[in-house]
Design an enzyme around this catalytic site. Structure first.
Site, mmCIF file in Angstrom:
data_model
loop_
_atom_site.group_PDB
_atom_site.id
_atom_site.type_symbol
_atom_site.label_atom_id
_atom_site.label_comp_id
_atom_site.label_asym_id
_atom_site.label_seq_id
_atom_site.Cartn_x
_atom_site.Cartn_y
_atom_site.Cartn_z
ATOM 1 N N CYS A 7 52.067 -4.430 -13.908
ATOM 2 C CA CYS A 7 51.756 -3.918 -12.558
ATOM 3 C C CYS A 7 52.641 -2.714 -12.226
ATOM 4 O O CYS A 7 52.185 -1.754 -11.616
ATOM 5 C CB CYS A 7 52.014 -4.966 -11.479
ATOM 6 S SG CYS A 7 51.494 -6.613 -11.861
ATOM 7 N N ASP A 8 53.920 -2.789 -12.574
ATOM 8 C CA ASP A 8 54.884 -1.832 -12.032
ATOM 9 C C ASP A 8 55.529 -0.907 -13.064
ATOM 10 O O ASP A 8 56.290 -0.001 -12.695
ATOM 11 C CB ASP A 8 56.000 -2.604 -11.293
ATOM 12 C CG ASP A 8 55.428 -3.451 -10.169
ATOM 13 O OD1 ASP A 8 54.477 -2.981 -9.518
ATOM 14 O OD2 ASP A 8 55.904 -4.579 -9.954
ATOM 15 N N CYS A 46 56.458 -8.199 -13.018
ATOM 16 C CA CYS A 46 55.197 -7.830 -13.675
ATOM 17 C C CYS A 46 55.261 -6.396 -14.203
ATOM 18 O O CYS A 46 55.027 -5.437 -13.455
ATOM 19 C CB CYS A 46 54.045 -7.990 -12.696
ATOM 20 S SG CYS A 46 52.473 -7.474 -13.397
#
Ligand code: NDP
Length: 335
Positions: free
Chosen positions: A152-153, A149
């Site tokens: 997300c990261d 992701c």
């Protein structure tokens, strides 16, 4: 330990675009649906940034914001949303029974849910390559430089050199997103053409920070617990050559798997686990059980199509209840 029992005419499992649209429709039919959040409340759009193709938002909208709107709209008409981990289901007779735990790791069943109709909107989860080094830490480097992701990261890779694997729209979108942070994005694909939409491909081809490595398979992720990812072992399947490629992060973007394991003893699925539905309806092989969204659709997999199928599942459920004389509150519905 005490157990709570909940009885509902409509229970919706999963709270992505499909589940929450089903909830909007079922609650407007005064069926007071219960929505059960999965492990990712709001579904996959909550880990996306800009959504540019959802109709009605000419300037785009952030994924989490869009899902908050879905949620508020479902609650406005009387949907109740709870967070319970469903451990098993019994679909042998109506009402269907869902056995819930406080969390995935909890030892005991704490909630029994009885459902006259069940709408399954459990969505899909990211697939992994299944290679050494990819496993979650502490066994592998998952969460320590390996991610599925970017939204997300990606932030953790500011100024770093990263690899992304895949050739579909997800890989294109994530590669573009990563260029906001990473100094260089190496997009590795196993063939010599992408399956992504042309507009997304163009954006990638025109971005100077993205380098494309065709015919490239990632075979192992290298690194240590202390340093994180240091490189990948790659194989050029045209030249038949293996080599080491230094990098500091690996993003896997190779598609998704439907979250339908819970139903494998009960419902008909295709060979990859997508739930089968009857003709143009959202009916499964068990009367009173309906499926929608990415758990059922392996072909379109868009937020808007998921929402459409959620609407259809709710209409199918309401009609089922009417036919069985069980939609007591409002049998003449204005959708
Ligand atoms: P796709 O299934 O479309 O693409 C998966 C990609 O990963 C393919 O290029 C495939 O390669 C590659 N792949 C699969 N397995 C492996 C493996 N084991 N090793 C290496 N490579 C592998 O999935 P996406 O998640 O990209 O997209 C899913 C759907 O969601 C699509 O319909 C897409 O259009 C949609 N989507 C739309 C977006 C948007 O419009 N903004 C954004 C993101 C997704 P190969 O091509 O060789 O099979």
């Amino acid at each position: 330990m005490s157990q709570t029992e909940i009885n509902r005419k409509v229970v919706i499992l999963g709270s992505g675009p499909a589940g929450l649209t089903a909830a909007i429709y079922a609650s407007r039919a005064q069926l007071e649906p219960l929505v059960i959040d999965g492990p990712q409340p709001g579904g996959q759009l909550t880990i996306t940034t800009d959504v540019e193709n959802y109709p009605g938002f000419s300037k785009g909208i952030m994924g989490p914001e869009l899902m908050n709107e879905f949620r508020a709209q479902a609650e406005r008409f009387g949907s109740e949303i709870i967070n319970v981990w469903i451990d098993k289901v019994d679909l042998s007779e109506r009402p269907f029974t869902l056995y819930g735990k406080a969390s995935q790791d909890a030892a005991e069943i704490s909630t029994i849910i009885k459902a006259e109709t069940l709408i399954i909107s459990t969505g899909a989860s990211a697939k992994w390559l299944g290679i050494p080094g990819e496993e979650p830490a502490p066994v592998g480097l998952g969460g320590n430089g390996v991610s599925a992701c970017a939204t997300c990261d990606g932030f953790f890779f500011r100024g770093k050199d990263v690899v992304i694997v895949g050739g579909g729209d997800t890989a294109m979108e994530e590669a573009m997103f990563l260029t906001r942070f990473a100094s260089k994005v190496n997009l590795m694909h196993r063939r010599d053409s992408f399956r992504a939409s042309k507009i997304m491909q163009e954006r990638v081809f025109n971005n100077d920070k993205i380098e494309i490595l065709w015919h490239t398979e990632v075979r192992e992720i290298l690194g240590t617990k202390e340093e994180g990812v240091t490189g990948v072992k790659i194989f050029n399947n045209q030249k038949k050559e293996e080599s080491l490629f230094p990098t500091q992060g690996v993003f896997v973007a190779i598609g998704h798997k439907p979250n339908t394991d819970l139903f494998k003893d009960w419902l008909e699925m295709d060979e990859t686990g997508y739930l089968k539905t009857e003709g143009r309806t959202m009916k499964t092989n068990i009367a009173g059980v309906f499926a929608c969204g990415d758990a059922q659709d392996h072909y379109y997999r868009q937020a808007v199509t998921a929402a459409g199928s959620g609407c259809m599942a709710a209409i199918d459920a309401e009609r089922f209840l009417v036919e069985h004389g069980e939609a007591v509150k409002n049998t003449e519905t204005n959708w």
